[in-house]
Enzyme design. Structure first.
Site, PDB file in Angstrom:
ATOM      1  N   HIS A  76       0.842  -1.195   0.000  1.00 39.31           N
ATOM      2  CA  HIS A  76       0.000   0.000   0.000  1.00 39.31           C
ATOM      3  C   HIS A  76       0.880   1.249   0.000  1.00 39.31           C
ATOM      4  CE1 HIS A  76      -2.234   3.207   2.346  1.00 39.31           C
ATOM      5  NE2 HIS A  76      -3.015   3.022   1.303  1.00 39.31           N
ATOM      6  N   SER A  77       0.602   2.198  -0.897  1.00 36.01           N
ATOM      7  CA  SER A  77       1.259   3.503  -0.905  1.00 36.01           C
ATOM      8  C   SER A  77       2.785   3.339  -1.019  1.00 36.01           C
ATOM      9  CB  SER A  77       0.851   4.268   0.355  1.00 36.01           C
ATOM     10  OG  SER A  77       1.164   5.629   0.265  1.00 36.01           O
ATOM     11  N   TYR A  78       3.556   3.839  -0.065  1.00 35.11           N
ATOM     12  CA  TYR A  78       5.011   3.625  -0.045  1.00 35.11           C
ATOM     13  C   TYR A  78       5.356   2.143  -0.094  1.00 35.11           C
ATOM     14  CZ  TYR A  78       9.500   2.911   2.426  1.00 35.11           C
ATOM     15  OH  TYR A  78      10.746   2.479   2.812  1.00 35.11           O
ATOM     16  N   GLY A  80       4.444   0.065  -2.080  1.00 35.51           N
ATOM     17  CA  GLY A  80       4.708  -0.341  -3.460  1.00 35.51           C
ATOM     18  C   GLY A  80       6.184  -0.290  -3.793  1.00 35.51           C
ATOM     19  N   HIS A 219      -7.561   7.133   0.583  1.00 38.59           N
ATOM     20  CA  HIS A 219      -6.278   6.473   0.340  1.00 38.59           C
ATOM     21  C   HIS A 219      -6.085   5.220   1.202  1.00 38.59           C
ATOM     22  CE1 HIS A 219      -2.127   5.984  -0.776  1.00 38.59           C
ATOM     23  NE2 HIS A 219      -1.676   6.277   0.433  1.00 38.59           N
TER      24      HIS A 219
END
Length: 239
Positions: A76-78, A80, A219
């Protein structure tokens, strides 16, 4: 039965996947949700050496020491950034990559490169504590509540958020097996609102394979829409 390793984003911890993990486990799957060094319940291990490489190593070690193979690796988010590096270093253990409203980096890119405006806004409120430059303090930054709007969700999230080392966001990802990495099947689960801002090329492998989905939520979609996220992750396992 599938094996999922769920990797959180900046300032979070494995705790953020509780609602999704519960649903996947109830369906008979194995689920691991490690917390990266220096944040969450591992914030006491924060130090000047914590960077993207350290977080990649955190997850690689989970795969190795838990003897995990054919893993569905979710970031998720960072996260990735992290899962891309993990797959590069542990190709033989990863069967599928799932980017959950996440960064999809190429070799040599940092999160600051991929989201320059957002990262600049994060760094604007940076503080140096014990020799570590930290950003995204609780309730601060460009996404103080990470897209949450429900007061109960915010109350659950807020005391668990920890500041994140800036070094993780600034360090470029270094890949040694990029061609093989790109051969790993991938899926994209994104927030509807972020779709217009994403590079179509990043989404194309998932779109071509019929594994690009969007959810109309904030998000932190694993908190706001855990049933929808868990259902899509189960679909990935069924492919």
């Amino acid at each position: 039965m599938a094996t999922y390793v769920l990797v959180h984003g900046g300032s979070h911890g494995g705790w953020c996947y509780q609602r999704v993990a519960r649903r996947l486990r109830s369906a008979g799957h194995d689920v691991y949700a490690p917390t990266l060094t220096g944040v969450g319940e591992r914030a006491h291990l924060l130090g000047p050496d914590i960077d993207l490489d350290a977080h990649i190593t955190d997850v690689v070690q989970v795969l190795r020491y838990e003897d995990l193979d054919d893993v569905i690796l979710v970031g998720h988010s960072y996260g990735g950034m992290v899962i891309t590096g993990v797959a590069d270093r542990a190709l033989d253990r990863v069967g599928h990559l799932v980017y959950l409203d996440a960064a999809t980096p190429a070799n040599g890119q940092s999160l600051a490169d991929l989201a320059p405006e957002l990262m600049a806004a994060s760094r604007a409120s940076a503080r140096v504590i014990d020799g570590v430059e930290l950003v995204n303090f609780p309730g601060e930054g460009p996404m103080p509540h990470y897209g949450l709007t429900d007061p109960d969700d915010i109350a659950w999230l807020a005391p668990k958020i920890t500041p994140h080392p800036w070094k993780c966001f600034a360090q470029p990802l270094r890949l040694e097996n990029e061609a093989s990495l790109r051969g790993i099947p991938q899926s994209q689960i994104v927030c509807t609102s972020t779709l217009p801002h994403r590079d179509p090329a990043d989404l194309e492998p998932a779109r071509t394979a019929g594994r690009l989905w969007d959810i109309d939520t904030g998000h932190d979609l694993m908190i706001t829409e855990p049933e929808a996220v868990a259902d899509l992750l189960r679909q990935v396992a069924a492919v």
